[in-house]
Design a protein around this motif. Structure first.
Motif: not given
Ligand code: FES
Ligand SMILES: Cc1cc2nc3c(=O)[nH]c(=O)nc-3n(C[C@H](O)[C@H](O)[C@H](O)COP(=O)(O)OP(=O)(O)OC[C@H]3O[C@@H](n4cnc5c(N)ncnc54)[C@H](O)[C@@H]3O)c2cc1C
Lengths: 117, 815
Positions: B419-421, B453-455, B457
């Protein structure tokens, strides 16, 4: 025996995606009206455990039995999916101009005469 | 206690507070200012709110209850005007606040293109909920036109959302291709083509000359003289860090507030975090590094050592159906080689940039499946020489035979970022799943923050769950409602509200049902959702109800029906009993039985007789008990203070009040309630869907019990003092369930799915929300409280149901 047609009423007597029943000497017959205004008639007894099909939910050209959710094709009377069994279907016709519906009991009557012979 | 003042309740400071309270909720007394009149929400999810895919409630990160729980003094809607460093006070619009430590987290403001007409009404930027609401409002006018200035991440998300809402949208972009800071020309072209397919017009090399109109915006004029009519202009050309108050207070400010690796400004008691900061000459515009900052700052505030370092960033666009990814440096240059893969027929494009045998940049469009793997290679900086030839095909092609996606995820190293976010790596996710016994995506989100967060992943996180849990995890977490659709109940409910779908045919059309008119599984569910979501507007579709709910009686195995009138709170009277006895005699009803819910069941009534039976019962003042429905069934009571020597409250009276208030409402599945007058619990309230236990101190509200196939004691929702409060609480709880429950999902299963926290947050912790749900229930009752028996017995409703369409006699049949 020729196909005698019995007038049973108007298309509008049956709710769209719904059904009514007709009392006959051979038992109750369920008549169905689909979303596209096709009409069908079957014996009012589910092949599974005898549920009244006229009380089921009508979708496309099928009805789902109210007792245990068996799905029955109105065109062929056959149970859909893995289950086997079929209900008797009856000839029914709709006059597209007047909306009058006629039912034929020939199929049931034929059985009766065979049994009597 | 030390005083901590925070300016700005945005994503960065929100994360600082979370980390801080997690370590020690007692360490600081926190005062939180926010110029926006609300607390912290997931700003990056405004785009799904704009497009209607999510509601604002769903993206709130911290609600009233959360702030109250940590005793944060919230000053929302109040801007900070200055900082007096000498006196160590912050000056807000409504007064001062002294601090020992101060955090500036003011984020940034959108950049306004300095053209004529920029102040006209209808010219907005895209930063907060208010902007989003203006856009949603503008899109409500039929045929309204929008011009979005700026073809970057924000502009395109705005354009896609407005288009989904039905607006005619044109995107103006200054440079030669879209998202030019993240994409190369080829990927930009594919993106443009995909957007155009969705009906969004894209003009590149388009320079805005002025905005036309007198009071409201009417159009946009370009440098080449082109004029585009517009009812709404959205400027999304970039952001500028909000550093004014820091500058005015004499802190070191360059392009933004200068901070060191401990997020300290030039004043040792003042910290800054988020988009308002500048670190080593760098500015920020994505949340991932800000969350890293937040982690470090929380530690520093606790006196622990840590330092912030900038990692490589990657970008994804949150427009459903446009998969793109970019990371690193992808400019062509000397000593750099590129590998390109194109599959025009599938709209796929990949470009990798390699320098000194290391991957330094990647741009992908159309198929971003290997994005994380490439991103890891960029960040590791390890040599890719050995796999140079097959590198572009992705991870599956490395090491001989192609791997399936699961094997590819399995092959990722433990520290691979998933998860990058939120900067969550693989081992953190798999470790937490095992340690905490997690089984659902929502639980993984709650415990690790991954995918919250952005979802984008989510797919990877699900694969990790499948990997860790084996066969017990169903990777296709959404179970379709039925064979007629691929959507699950949750999506269907959400889309009904978001797209304002108000009839079954509309739902089936808009959500692309695969059958022409559904089936016996989806139709009753849709009918319920529409009733619950559009009270008073939606007309109940009788043909989509099970027979029991259509004829308001329970079908028995022989095709006869059983009839159960209401007995409010289980109380009856001689005249009611007499009327029942008369009905039984008159219609030859074969069996009469007491039900488990304290009322009387007449079994074996012929369908034709139903209207007459009801007419007689109605005449004696009785109404339908809804014993057949997915609806409020019974409210069982004990005798309470009226008679019982142990009774603490009027349990019978409360039960009757609840039943009279709530009867007639449809619910996702049946709802059985009970009120016990003392903790001895004679009404067995602790295995009901909703139960009340009266005590000397008031009322304990229980819910989510079960005593059927599953047996489960209730959970305590809360405790209240008065009967009024008890009713309000119960009604709000049931309304929340009515709005969230999946069809046929009992309350205890709903609780298991959504979690206690979210239910408490909506009905216990937040009085305004509780009132909101209460009011919605009341609104829906306006049209729901009609006795279906009276309608049919004497009101002429559905008379076709109860008699044959025709009778064919023996003589006619024999002809
Ligand atoms: S990369 Fe995981 S929520 Fe955005
Ligand atoms: C529509 C949209 C989509 C986005 N999508 C993504 C994405 O997909 N991925 C990604 O990584 N990032 C995305 N971003 C960027 C991301 O939202 C920001 O990086 C992040 O919100 C910055 O956090 P922050 O806390 O620094 O600032 P903010 O979240 O903006 O919070 C700052 C707060 O401070 C308040 N404030 C400012 N001045 C004062 C003052 N003087 N007194 C009191 N309060 C004040 C503001 O009202 C605001 O509430 C998106 C942004 C938007 C707008």
């Amino acid at each position: 025996m020729s196909k005698a047609w019995h007038p049973i009423g108007q298309l509008t007597d049956i709710p769209k995606r719904g059904s009514r029943c007709v009392a006959t000497p051979f038992g109750r017959i369920a008549v169905f009206r689909t979303a596209e205004d096709h009409v069908f008639a079957t014996e009012d007894r589910c092949p599974h455990k005898g549920g009244p099909l006229s009380q089921g939910i009508v979708h496309d050209a099928s009805v789902t039995c109210p007792l245990h959710n068996a799905v029955i094709s109105l065109e062929t009377g056959e149970m859909q999916g893995p289950d086997e069994g079929r209900v008797r279907t009856y000839a029914i016709r709709l006059d597209p101009l007047t909306g009058a519906i006629d039912l034929s009991l020939a199929e049931a009557a034929a059985d009766m005469t065979q049994a009597a012979e | 206690m030390q005083k901590l003042v925070v300016i700005g309740a945005g994503m960065a400071s929100g994360r600082v507070l979370e980390n801080l309270f997690e370590t020690d909720p007692q360490a600081y007394e926190v005062t939180l200012f926010n110029a926006e009149p609300r607390g912290n929400y997931n700003r990056i999810m405004l785009s799904p709110v704009l497009s209607g895919e999510k509601s604002f409630d769903e993206i709130v990160t911290h609600n009233e209850g959360w702030y109250a729980g940590y005793k944060v003094a919230c000053r929302f809607g109040e801007k900070v005007v200055s900082i007096d460093r000498a006196r160590k006070v912050v000056v807000g619009e409504n007064g001062e606040a002294p601090y020992d430590k101060l955090i500036i987290a003011t984020g940034s403001v959108p950049f306004i293109v300095p053209v004529e007409g920029r102040d006209l009404e209808g010219v907005i930027t895209y930063r907060d909920l208010d902007d989003t609401n203006v856009m949603i409002e503008a899109s409500a006018t039929q045929g309204a036109k929008a011009v979005v200035i700026g073809g970057g991440l924000l502009g395109l998300e705005a354009a896609a959302g407005l288009r989904l809402r039905g607006m005619e949208v044109t995107v103006l972009h200054l440079s030669g291709h879209l998202m030019d800071r993240q994409l190369d020309e080829a990927a930009g072209y594919l993106l443009k083509r995909d957007l155009e397919k969705r009906g969004i017009a894209v003009m590149t090399k388009a320079s805005t000359q002025k905005i036309l109109g007198t009071e409201r915006v009417e159009g946009v004029e370009l440098a080449d003289g082109t004029v585009l009519p517009a009812d709404l202009v959205v400027m999304a050309v970039g952001i500028r860090p909000s550093a004014e108050i820091a500058k005015a207070a004499g802190l070191a400010v360059n392009r933004a507030i200068v901070v060191d690796a401990q997020l300290r400004t030039s004043d040792p008691d003042i910290y800054a975090v988020g988009e308002c900061t500048e670190f080593n000459g760098m500015l920020f515009g994505l949340v991932a590094p800000l969350y890293d900052q937040a982690k470090v700052l929380a530690k520093v505030l606790m006196g622990e050592a840590d330092s912030f370092a900038v990692k490589e960033l990657s970008t994804k666009l949150k427009v459903t159906g446009c998969d793109l990814f970019s990371a690193g440096d992808f400019a062509a240059g000397e000593g750099r080689e590129e590998i390109v893969l194109r599959d025009p027929s599938h709209g796929v494009y990949r470009r990798l940039v390699i320098e000194n045998d290391r991957l330094v940049g990647a741009v992908m469009y159309g198929d971003t499946g290997d994005a994380n793997w490439f991103f890891d290679l960029i960040r590791d900086g390890s040599s890719v020489a050995a796999m140079r030839d097959t590198l572009i095909f992705g991870q599956s092609y490395q090491g001989g035979s192609p791997l399936d996606p699961m094997a590819a995820v399995a092959a990722l190293p433990d520290d691979a970022e998933i998860c990058g976010c939120n900067g969550v790596c693989k081992s953190k996710i798999t470790g937490t799943i095992t340690a905490k016994g997690l089984t659902s995506l929502d639980e993984v989100r709650a415990h690790t923050k991954a995918s919250s967060s952005c979802g984008t992943c989510t797919g990877l996180v699900e694969q990790l769950m499948a990997l860790t849990l084996g066969a017990s995890f169903n990777p296709q977490a959404v179970k379709p409602m039925c064979g007629c659709t691929d959507l699950g109940h949750a999506d269907v409910r959400r889309l009904i509200v978001a797209k304002e779908l108000k009839s079954i045919p509309e739902v089936m059309q808009e959500l692309e049902w695969k059958t022409s008119c559904g089936c016996a599984k989806c139709r009753p569910a849709l009918n319920y959702y529409l009733i619950a979501d559009w009270p008073g507007e939606y007309r109940d579709d009788e043909q989509s109800r099970f027979i029991n709910e259509r004829v308001h009686a329970n079908i028995q195995k022989d095709g006869t029906y059983s009839v159960v009138p209401r007995m409010w709170g289980g109380m009856t009277s001689a005249s009611e009993l007499r009327a029942i006895a008369d009905v039984v005699d008159k219609f030859n009803i074969p069996s009469v039985k007491c039900t488990g819910g304290q009322r009387i069941d007449m079994l074996g009534v012929k369908k034709e007789d139903l209207p007459a039976v009801w007419a007689d019962l109605n005449a004696a003042g009785m109404v339908s008990g809804a014993a057949y429905g997915k609806a409020l069934r019974t409210v069982k009571t004990c005798v309470g203070t009226d008679w019982c020597r142990f009774g603490t409250q009027d349990s019978t009276g409360l039960g009757m009040r609840i039943e009279k208030f709530m009867w007639g409402s449809w619910t996702p599945a049946k709802v059985k309630m009970a009120v016990s007058g003392c903790p001895r619990n004679c009404a067995e309230a602790t295995c009901k869907d909703v139960g009340v236990i009266c005590t000397d101190a008031g009322y304990e509200i229980h819910f989510a019990g079960a005593a059927g196939l599953d047996i489960k004691g209730t959970e305590v929702l809360t405790q209240v003092r008065t009967e009024e409060e008890a009713i309000e609480m119960i009604v709000a709880l049931v309304q929340l369930y009515r709005e969230q429950g999946h069809y046929l999902e009992r309350i205890y299963k709903w609780l298991r799915r959504v979690g206690m926290e979210s239910i408490k947050a909506a009905v216990v912790e937040d009085a305004a929300k509780r009132r909101h749900y209460f009011d919605r229930f009341v609104k829906s009752q306006e049209t729901a409280q009609r006795d279906p028996w009276a309608d049919r017995a004497t009101g002429g409703v559905a008379s076709h149901e109860f008699k044959p369409m025709a009778e064919i006699g023996f003589k006619e049949a024999a002809e």
